[in-house]
Design a protein around this motif. Structure first.
Motif, PDB file in Angstrom:
ATOM      1  N   ARG A 104       0.812  -1.219   0.000  1.00  0.00           N
ATOM      2  CA  ARG A 104       0.000   0.000   0.000  1.00  0.00           C
ATOM      3  C   ARG A 104       0.843   1.265   0.000  1.00  0.00           C
ATOM      4  NH1 ARG A 104      -4.470  -0.821  -1.821  1.00  0.00           N
ATOM      5  NH2 ARG A 104      -5.591   0.727  -0.604  1.00  0.00           N
ATOM      6  N   ASN A 122       0.102   6.501   1.541  1.00  0.00           N
ATOM      7  CA  ASN A 122      -0.710   5.356   1.161  1.00  0.00           C
ATOM      8  C   ASN A 122      -1.251   5.558  -0.249  1.00  0.00           C
ATOM      9  OD1 ASN A 122      -2.884   3.365   1.043  1.00  0.00           O
ATOM     10  ND2 ASN A 122      -2.432   3.103   3.210  1.00  0.00           N
ATOM     11  N   THR A 146       8.121  -4.858   6.357  1.00  0.00           N
ATOM     12  CA  THR A 146       7.149  -3.779   6.540  1.00  0.00           C
ATOM     13  C   THR A 146       7.802  -2.425   6.759  1.00  0.00           C
ATOM     14  OG1 THR A 146       7.050  -4.390   8.846  1.00  0.00           O
ATOM     15  CG2 THR A 146       5.302  -5.232   7.435  1.00  0.00           C
ATOM     16  N   LYS A 195      -0.685  -0.829   8.143  1.00  0.00           N
ATOM     17  CA  LYS A 195      -1.332  -1.628   7.101  1.00  0.00           C
ATOM     18  C   LYS A 195      -0.446  -1.620   5.862  1.00  0.00           C
ATOM     19  CE  LYS A 195      -5.019   0.648   8.140  1.00  0.00           C
ATOM     20  NZ  LYS A 195      -6.276   1.356   8.144  1.00  0.00           N
ATOM     21  N   THR A 197      -2.414  -5.081   1.378  1.00  0.00           N
ATOM     22  CA  THR A 197      -3.829  -4.886   1.112  1.00  0.00           C
ATOM     23  C   THR A 197      -4.642  -5.773   2.038  1.00  0.00           C
ATOM     24  OG1 THR A 197      -3.596  -6.517  -0.606  1.00  0.00           O
ATOM     25  CG2 THR A 197      -3.626  -4.229  -1.282  1.00  0.00           C
ATOM     26  N   ARG A 198      -5.817  -5.274   2.393  1.00  0.00           N
ATOM     27  CA  ARG A 198      -6.689  -6.079   3.225  1.00  0.00           C
ATOM     28  C   ARG A 198      -7.567  -6.953   2.329  1.00  0.00           C
ATOM     29  NH1 ARG A 198      -9.239  -1.314   6.235  1.00  0.00           N
ATOM     30  NH2 ARG A 198      -8.614  -0.442   4.243  1.00  0.00           N
ATOM     31  N   GLY A 199      -8.319  -7.859   2.956  1.00  0.00           N
ATOM     32  CA  GLY A 199      -9.239  -8.690   2.185  1.00  0.00           C
ATOM     33  C   GLY A 199      -8.601 -10.013   1.820  1.00  0.00           C
ATOM     34  N   ILE A 200      -9.166 -11.109   2.367  1.00  0.00           N
ATOM     35  CA  ILE A 200      -8.613 -12.439   2.093  1.00  0.00           C
ATOM     36  C   ILE A 200      -8.772 -12.780   0.625  1.00  0.00           C
ATOM     37  CG2 ILE A 200      -8.760 -14.871   2.707  1.00  0.00           C
ATOM     38  CD1 ILE A 200      -7.930 -13.355   5.071  1.00  0.00           C
ATOM     39  N   GLY A 238      -6.675 -10.666  -1.792  1.00  0.00           N
ATOM     40  CA  GLY A 238      -5.272 -11.017  -1.601  1.00  0.00           C
ATOM     41  C   GLY A 238      -4.936 -12.346  -2.249  1.00  0.00           C
TER      42      GLY A 238
END
Lengths: 108, 176
Positions: A34, A99, B26, B84, B87-90, B93
């Protein structure tokens, strides 16, 4: 035994597979991350993978044109990094974060 | 031949480790450092492919200039560990990872299939390594001189444009 020998005898195949893996890594980074700056690093990874396959073909086909192409790609990648980072600075000044979702706010 | 293949595997592993760490770590600073490792690895791979000039250019342009640019912007932003980073969301992803795997698999399959049908014939017969850079220069300044000049113009435009973009007051958001 033949398969093991071709595994350790480095040839065009090895370089092409390595370049594919580098490209896939970069693609994963572009899709999954992101942070804009990390996304741009991943784009550089993809460009490096393509450059590697260009140089490998240039050696194994005995043609220098591939290296000329790599030279051009490198220059354009450096230019792209400069413009992208300038955009990231512009976004950061407004939102205090880099982001990727803030990029939809970019207008003239 | 054994030392050659040993060198290739060593550098290839280093390069892939750097690439994977660039994508997975990260902290953006660590990402930048792993990317620098990858760039140096790719430069070493260029040396094993007898592209000495390009190896030097890779070190100067990528591992030098571009990485300094990245690290300088990161320092300017003072980014901490991202909360974060991914990306979120199984589902999405999984879809993205599947896309990456499919791309890598398809290209590798194409490479292996092509090599089985028409393997590269014999030894490559490029000029000796000393003359290679000279030949590259000859080609660049004769046949591809237009592209070379166009690149010069592009770099000038980009330098001006980057400065203009970075010090703009934010377009429609200027007042707010």
């Amino acid at each position: 035994m033949q398969g093991l020998e071709s595994f350790f005898e480095v040839g065009l195949n090895h370089y092409l597979i390595l370049s594919t893996l580098l490209f896939a890594c970069g693609l994963a980074g572009v899709l999954l991350r992101r942070n804009v700056i990390v996304i741009m690093m991943s784009i550089e990874l993809m460009l490096n993978g393509v450059n590697l396959s260009f140089v490998a073909f240039s050696k194994y086909m005995a043609m220098l044109e591939g290296q000329i192409m790599v030279f051009f790609v490198m220059t354009i990648a450096a230019a792209e990094a400069a413009v992208g980072l300038a955009l990231a600075v512009a976004i950061f000044k407004r939102f205090r974060e880099v982001n990727i979702r803030y990029f939809e706010q970019l207008k003239g | 031949m054994a030392s050659e293949s040993f060198l290739f595997w060593l550098v290839a592993l280093l390069t892939m480790a750097g690439a994977l760490m660039t994508v997975t770590l990260t902290n953006p600073i660590f990402c930048a450092l792993s990317l620098a490792v990858t760039m140096v690895g790719v430069s070493a791979l260029f040396v094993t492919l007898d592209a000495y000039f390009l190896a030097g250019v890779q070190l100067i342009v990528y591992a030098g200039a571009v990485m300094v640019l990245f690290v300088m912007v990161l320092m300017l932003f003072d980014l901490k560990h991202e909360v974060k980073a991914f990306t979120r969301g199984i589902f999405s992803g999984a879809l993205k990872i599947a896309t990456v795997g499919l791309t890598a698999g398809l290209v590798s399959g194409a490479i292996f299939a092509t090599m089985r049908v028409s393997p590269p014939t014999g030894e490559p017969h490029l000029a000796p390594a000393n003359d290679l850079t000279a030949a590259l220069g000859q080609l660049l300044y004769s046949q591809y001189v237009f592209g070379f000049e166009a690149l010069g113009v592009l770099l000038l435009v980009v330098a001006v444009g980057a400065v203009a973009l970075a010090r703009s007051k934010g377009g429609t958001h200027a007042g707010s």
